[in-house]
Design a protein around this motif. Structure first.
Motif, mmCIF file in Angstrom:
data_model
loop_
_atom_site.group_PDB
_atom_site.id
_atom_site.type_symbol
_atom_site.label_atom_id
_atom_site.label_comp_id
_atom_site.label_asym_id
_atom_site.label_seq_id
_atom_site.Cartn_x
_atom_site.Cartn_y
_atom_site.Cartn_z
ATOM 1 N N ILE A 66 0.963 -0.926 -0.212
ATOM 2 C CA ILE A 66 0.161 -0.026 -0.125
ATOM 3 C C ILE A 66 0.766 0.973 -0.092
ATOM 4 C CG2 ILE A 66 -1.725 0.995 0.700
ATOM 5 C CD1 ILE A 66 -2.249 -1.451 2.675
ATOM 6 N N VAL A 67 1.258 1.599 -0.984
ATOM 7 C CA VAL A 67 1.808 3.354 -1.002
ATOM 8 C C VAL A 67 0.958 4.240 -0.960
ATOM 9 C CG1 VAL A 67 3.082 4.195 -3.144
ATOM 10 C CG2 VAL A 67 3.438 2.032 -2.650
ATOM 11 N N PHE A 68 1.300 4.779 -0.260
ATOM 12 C CA PHE A 68 0.664 6.446 0.237
ATOM 13 C C PHE A 68 1.272 7.077 -0.180
ATOM 14 C CE2 PHE A 68 -1.161 8.899 3.838
ATOM 15 C CZ PHE A 68 -2.300 9.867 3.358
ATOM 16 N N ASP A 69 0.993 8.694 -0.381
ATOM 17 C CA ASP A 69 2.084 9.652 -0.676
ATOM 18 C C ASP A 69 4.025 9.350 -1.538
ATOM 19 O OD1 ASP A 69 0.398 11.903 -0.693
ATOM 20 O OD2 ASP A 69 0.563 12.244 1.886
ATOM 21 N N GLY A 70 3.768 8.046 -1.625
ATOM 22 C CA GLY A 70 5.222 7.663 -2.269
ATOM 23 C C GLY A 70 5.595 6.585 -1.481
ATOM 24 N N VAL A 71 5.487 5.947 0.249
ATOM 25 C CA VAL A 71 5.690 5.398 0.875
ATOM 26 C C VAL A 71 4.916 4.103 1.372
ATOM 27 C CG1 VAL A 71 6.353 5.420 3.732
ATOM 28 C CG2 VAL A 71 6.673 7.464 2.075
ATOM 29 N N ASP A 72 5.371 2.806 0.657
ATOM 30 C CA ASP A 72 5.029 2.083 0.810
ATOM 31 C C ASP A 72 4.345 1.901 2.552
ATOM 32 O OD1 ASP A 72 4.158 -1.216 1.412
ATOM 33 O OD2 ASP A 72 5.701 -1.277 0.299
ATOM 34 N N ILE A 73 3.307 1.846 3.009
ATOM 35 C CA ILE A 73 2.959 2.005 4.487
ATOM 36 C C ILE A 73 3.054 0.640 5.461
ATOM 37 C CG2 ILE A 73 2.160 4.222 4.854
ATOM 38 C CD1 ILE A 73 -0.689 2.469 4.865
ATOM 39 N N THR A 74 3.184 -0.622 4.175
ATOM 40 C CA THR A 74 3.020 -1.778 4.940
ATOM 41 C C THR A 74 4.600 -2.536 5.579
ATOM 42 O OG1 THR A 74 3.698 -2.724 2.893
ATOM 43 C CG2 THR A 74 1.747 -2.615 3.462
ATOM 44 N N ARG A 75 5.554 -1.738 5.101
ATOM 45 C CA ARG A 75 7.234 -1.727 5.678
ATOM 46 C C ARG A 75 7.217 -0.981 6.735
ATOM 47 N NH1 ARG A 75 10.189 -3.624 1.605
ATOM 48 N NH2 ARG A 75 9.149 -3.813 -0.765
ATOM 49 N N LYS A 76 8.062 -1.291 7.614
ATOM 50 C CA LYS A 76 8.329 -0.710 8.930
ATOM 51 C C LYS A 76 8.823 0.219 8.844
ATOM 52 C CE LYS A 76 6.317 -4.145 10.851
ATOM 53 N NZ LYS A 76 4.100 -3.539 11.307
ATOM 54 N N LYS A 77 9.932 0.327 7.476
ATOM 55 C CA LYS A 77 10.908 1.300 7.458
ATOM 56 C C LYS A 77 10.878 1.622 5.730
ATOM 57 C CE LYS A 77 13.950 0.410 11.023
ATOM 58 N NZ LYS A 77 15.864 0.432 11.549
ATOM 59 N N TYR A 78 11.662 2.566 5.965
ATOM 60 C CA TYR A 78 11.711 2.952 4.365
ATOM 61 C C TYR A 78 12.700 3.982 4.116
ATOM 62 C CZ TYR A 78 8.723 7.305 5.486
ATOM 63 O OH TYR A 78 8.702 8.129 6.223
ATOM 64 N N LYS A 79 13.230 4.804 2.983
ATOM 65 C CA LYS A 79 13.706 4.885 2.757
ATOM 66 C C LYS A 79 13.322 6.677 2.452
ATOM 67 C CE LYS A 79 17.575 2.749 0.437
ATOM 68 N NZ LYS A 79 18.173 1.819 -0.958
ATOM 69 N N ASP A 80 13.960 7.199 3.661
ATOM 70 C CA ASP A 80 13.196 9.183 3.012
ATOM 71 C C ASP A 80 13.546 9.831 1.618
ATOM 72 O OD1 ASP A 80 15.870 10.055 3.541
ATOM 73 O OD2 ASP A 80 15.249 10.593 5.715
ATOM 74 N N GLU A 81 13.190 10.986 1.289
ATOM 75 C CA GLU A 81 13.342 11.849 0.280
ATOM 76 C C GLU A 81 15.980 11.805 0.244
ATOM 77 O OE1 GLU A 81 12.049 15.330 0.366
ATOM 78 O OE2 GLU A 81 10.047 14.939 0.061
ATOM 79 N N SER A 82 16.302 11.467 1.495
ATOM 80 C CA SER A 82 18.133 11.561 1.108
ATOM 81 C C SER A 82 18.354 10.708 1.223
ATOM 82 C CB SER A 82 18.370 12.142 2.918
ATOM 83 O OG SER A 82 17.759 11.370 4.043
ATOM 84 N N GLY A 83 17.690 9.410 1.015
ATOM 85 C CA GLY A 83 17.857 8.115 1.304
ATOM 86 C C GLY A 83 18.398 6.951 2.446
ATOM 87 N N LYS A 84 18.000 7.999 3.532
ATOM 88 C CA LYS A 84 18.509 7.360 4.775
ATOM 89 C C LYS A 84 16.605 6.460 5.461
ATOM 90 C CE LYS A 84 18.891 9.197 9.342
ATOM 91 N NZ LYS A 84 18.321 10.436 10.460
ATOM 92 N N MET A 85 17.195 5.403 5.128
ATOM 93 C CA MET A 85 16.169 4.401 6.308
ATOM 94 C C MET A 85 15.542 4.973 7.421
ATOM 95 S SD MET A 85 15.547 1.876 4.054
ATOM 96 C CE MET A 85 14.404 0.754 5.053
ATOM 97 N N VAL A 86 14.358 5.073 7.735
ATOM 98 C CA VAL A 86 12.866 5.331 8.778
ATOM 99 C C VAL A 86 12.801 5.059 9.094
ATOM 100 C CG1 VAL A 86 14.290 8.452 8.315
ATOM 101 C CG2 VAL A 86 12.169 6.977 7.219
ATOM 102 N N LYS A 87 12.268 4.626 10.035
ATOM 103 C CA LYS A 87 10.926 4.546 11.138
ATOM 104 C C LYS A 87 9.537 4.669 10.805
ATOM 105 C CE LYS A 87 9.128 2.303 14.862
ATOM 106 N NZ LYS A 87 8.896 1.690 16.882
ATOM 107 N N LEU A 88 8.873 3.969 10.155
ATOM 108 C CA LEU A 88 7.697 4.115 9.491
ATOM 109 C C LEU A 88 6.549 4.933 10.999
ATOM 110 C CD1 LEU A 88 5.096 4.917 7.654
ATOM 111 C CD2 LEU A 88 4.218 2.379 8.098
ATOM 112 N N ASP A 89 5.861 6.326 10.866
ATOM 113 C CA ASP A 89 5.376 6.697 11.591
ATOM 114 C C ASP A 89 3.685 6.063 11.420
ATOM 115 O OD1 ASP A 89 4.179 7.868 13.974
ATOM 116 O OD2 ASP A 89 5.117 9.911 13.703
#
Length: 258
Positions: A66-89
């Motif tokens: 499920i990609v919402f606003d460009g983020v796959d929210i089914t993943r616990k972590k994702y890459k932000d715009e800078s490429g850094k791995m961040v935790k899904l809030d």
């Protein structure tokens, strides 16, 4: 159909129970675009509510994306715009998705105004005076400003559901999710709730609505999904779905409900 205006992109979404013995969702793929009023219809037990509740992770999918606003929210972590791995809030995500349930979910010990301002103050950090001003404006919009000091028990079912809708709007969501919002109402109260939803649609709010109200689907929806047995069997405009149903399952369903 996906466009660059896609707000939510759902791919091969699955929700299984009992080691896969029960497939509440079995590979649903659909794109929800900004400004869509997507109405989801189908028989009871077809997976409609599970699909809706999966969009904001009230149901955790077994598989798919499920990609919402460009983020796959089914993943616990994702890459932000800078490429850094961040935790899904998840809490921040849900602020962007207003949810209206069958049973209002208003706090019975709080006044209508207190119900309206709780989340904006606690979650968004809004000043109390500003939150109350916004709440009163929203209540005014649905003809309930004079009930701001009342408690939920003092309101009719239709009034409570109108409050539930504007309470969700107070968080300024990007999309509104409605899970059979009129099914718990007496028939004479259904119209007043649908009128509020029609007004939202006219204003361009992105909405996903699970409903048994076929008149609403025909009149207000710009896209209709037909689900059965956990699968998305047909989708199209109201004219296509109601005027020229292709699958035998949809033809049978419409013959029973229309």
């Amino acid at each position: 159909m996906a466009t660059r205006d896609s707000l939510i992109r759902v791919t091969d979404l699955k929700k299984h129970y009992h080691m896969g013995a029960i497939k509440a969702l079995d590979g649903v793929t659909v794109d929800i675009n900004r400004g869509d009023v997507m109405v989801v219809i189908g028989p009871s037990g077809s997976g409609k509510s599970t699909f809706l509740r999966s969009l904001n992770l009230l149901e955790e999918p077994t598989g798919g994306a499920i990609v919402f606003d460009g983020v796959d929210i089914t993943r616990k972590k994702y890459k932000d715009e800078s490429g850094k791995m961040v935790k899904l809030d998840i809490d921040a995500l849900r602020q962007k998705m207003g949810m209206v349930f069958q049973h209002f979910n208003l706090f019975p010990h709080m006044t209508i105004l207190e119900n309206m301002t709780l989340a904006p103050i606690k979650v968004k950090g809004m000043e109390k005076a500003k939150a109350e001003e916004k709440a009163l404006s929203l209540l005014d919009r649905v003809g309930l400003r004079d009930r701001a000091g009342a408690y939920p028990i003092q309101l009719s079912g239709g009034q409570k559901q109108r409050v539930a809708i504007v309470r969700a709007l107070a968080m300024e969501p990007e999309v509104m999710l409605f899970d059979e919002p009129t099914s718990a109402l007496d028939p004479e109260m259904v119209g007043e709730v649908l009128d509020v939803m029609k007004e939202l649609a006219r204003e361009g709010m992105t909405m996903v609505v699970v409903t048994h109200e076929m008149g609403f689907a025909r009149e207000v929806g710009n896209r209709v999904l037909f689900m059965a047995d956990g699968m998305l069997l047909e989708q199209g405009t109201p004219e296509e779905i109601f005027g020229n149903p292709k699958s035998p399952r949809l033809q049978d369903f419409l013959a029973k409900v229309l």
